[in-house]
Enzyme design. Sequence first.
Site, PDB file in Angstrom:
ATOM      1  N   ARG A 114       0.819  -1.216   0.000  1.00 31.05           N
ATOM      2  CA  ARG A 114       0.000   0.000   0.000  1.00 31.05           C
ATOM      3  C   ARG A 114       0.851   1.264   0.000  1.00 31.05           C
ATOM      4  NH1 ARG A 114      -5.183  -1.619   1.183  1.00 31.05           N
ATOM      5  NH2 ARG A 114      -5.410  -3.366   2.597  1.00 31.05           N
ATOM      6  N   MET A 144     -11.479   2.720  -3.970  1.00 32.08           N
ATOM      7  CA  MET A 144     -11.616   1.487  -3.197  1.00 32.08           C
ATOM      8  C   MET A 144     -10.272   0.980  -2.662  1.00 32.08           C
ATOM      9  SD  MET A 144     -14.797   1.284  -3.247  1.00 32.08           S
ATOM     10  CE  MET A 144     -15.154  -0.328  -2.588  1.00 32.08           C
ATOM     11  N   ARG A 145      -9.409   1.888  -2.253  1.00 32.68           N
ATOM     12  CA  ARG A 145      -8.140   1.491  -1.641  1.00 32.68           C
ATOM     13  C   ARG A 145      -8.003   2.218  -0.312  1.00 32.68           C
ATOM     14  NH1 ARG A 145      -6.999  -2.862  -3.397  1.00 32.68           N
ATOM     15  NH2 ARG A 145      -4.937  -2.675  -2.434  1.00 32.68           N
ATOM     16  N   ASN A 203     -13.081  12.386   2.002  1.00 35.72           N
ATOM     17  CA  ASN A 203     -13.746  11.192   1.460  1.00 35.72           C
ATOM     18  C   ASN A 203     -15.254  11.370   1.586  1.00 35.72           C
ATOM     19  OD1 ASN A 203     -13.952   8.428   0.532  1.00 35.72           O
ATOM     20  ND2 ASN A 203     -14.416   7.846   2.641  1.00 35.72           N
ATOM     21  N   HIS A 241     -18.739   8.970   2.143  1.00 32.20           N
ATOM     22  CA  HIS A 241     -19.135   7.626   2.572  1.00 32.20           C
ATOM     23  C   HIS A 241     -20.662   7.538   2.550  1.00 32.20           C
ATOM     24  CE1 HIS A 241     -18.852   3.829   4.666  1.00 32.20           C
ATOM     25  NE2 HIS A 241     -19.800   4.243   5.493  1.00 32.20           N
ATOM     26  N   ASP A 293      -8.474  10.208   8.120  1.00 32.45           N
ATOM     27  CA  ASP A 293      -7.390  10.014   9.082  1.00 32.45           C
ATOM     28  C   ASP A 293      -6.904   8.579   8.949  1.00 32.45           C
ATOM     29  OD1 ASP A 293      -9.212   8.451  10.398  1.00 32.45           O
ATOM     30  OD2 ASP A 293      -9.444   9.781  12.131  1.00 32.45           O
ATOM     31  N   ASP A 347     -12.936   5.373   7.641  1.00 28.33           N
ATOM     32  CA  ASP A 347     -14.168   6.169   7.765  1.00 28.33           C
ATOM     33  C   ASP A 347     -14.322   6.774   9.163  1.00 28.33           C
ATOM     34  OD1 ASP A 347     -14.844   5.434   5.124  1.00 28.33           O
ATOM     35  OD2 ASP A 347     -15.760   3.578   5.826  1.00 28.33           O
ATOM     36  N   GLU A 367     -25.307  12.710  -2.153  1.00 31.35           N
ATOM     37  CA  GLU A 367     -23.846  12.804  -2.248  1.00 31.35           C
ATOM     38  C   GLU A 367     -23.452  13.884  -3.250  1.00 31.35           C
ATOM     39  OE1 GLU A 367     -21.669   9.131  -2.689  1.00 31.35           O
ATOM     40  OE2 GLU A 367     -23.256   7.984  -1.730  1.00 31.35           O
TER      41      GLU A 367
END
Length: 226
Positions: A74, A99-100, A116, A118, A150, A154, A183
């Site tokens: 990663r 999706m990482r 992000n 969610h 962070d 999530d 969203e």
Amino acid sequence: MIPSQNRSQPLRLGVLASGSGSNLQSIIDRCQDGSLSAEVVLVITNNPDAKALDRAQQAGIPAVCIDHRQFAGREEFDRALVAKLRSAGVELVVLAGFMRIITPVMLEAFPQRVINIHPALLPAFPGLHVQQQAIDYGARFSGCTVHFVDAGVDTGPIIIQAVVPILAGDDAERLAARILEQEHLIYPRAIQLISEGRIRIEGRQVRIDPPAAVTGDRLINPGLVN
Ligand code: GRF
């Protein structure tokens, strides 16, 4: 820190997306119609088949696929992302269906500058398949959350949320579609607040200065009548 106030230039966004890219599209559209003082300067995907790539190309935005499978881990992957984002002069990293899991390599390169979206009302239902989880749990409301990223999954400070009622007969797909509509409203709004320099993080709290008015002071599901 957060991009500063009184900017003369639009905030430079790097959008990371793995799939359909409808959030990317809503951000591009709001930049184009002038309601968002920002510019998507780079789109990165880890998925060569992501529709987000077509959307970027359609809008004339530089787009690149960096396949995570070609990296040992990663952190190596994130180093490649950071190099691209930096070379494009990105100021705010916008995860839009990416999706990482992001590592400290990214967070240290862009401190308090990775956000992000969610599709649930955090802190309820972090992780994946959250629309189905909300239905299975019997929740009466779900929604969506824009938050700073962070080191957790999530878990970062929350910027803005929208509430969506769960209706009788909802399946994950129907609920996801109604959440997605919200969203597309709240992600550009969060970015605009950052671009205006109105956002400050204090611990878990995200302060908005001057505060934005809250419309509607009550949501009850099922309703009180009929
Ligand atoms: C959205 O539901 C978002 O909340 C989640 O992934 C989905 C991405 O959708 N993180 P899209 O690719 O923006 O259409």
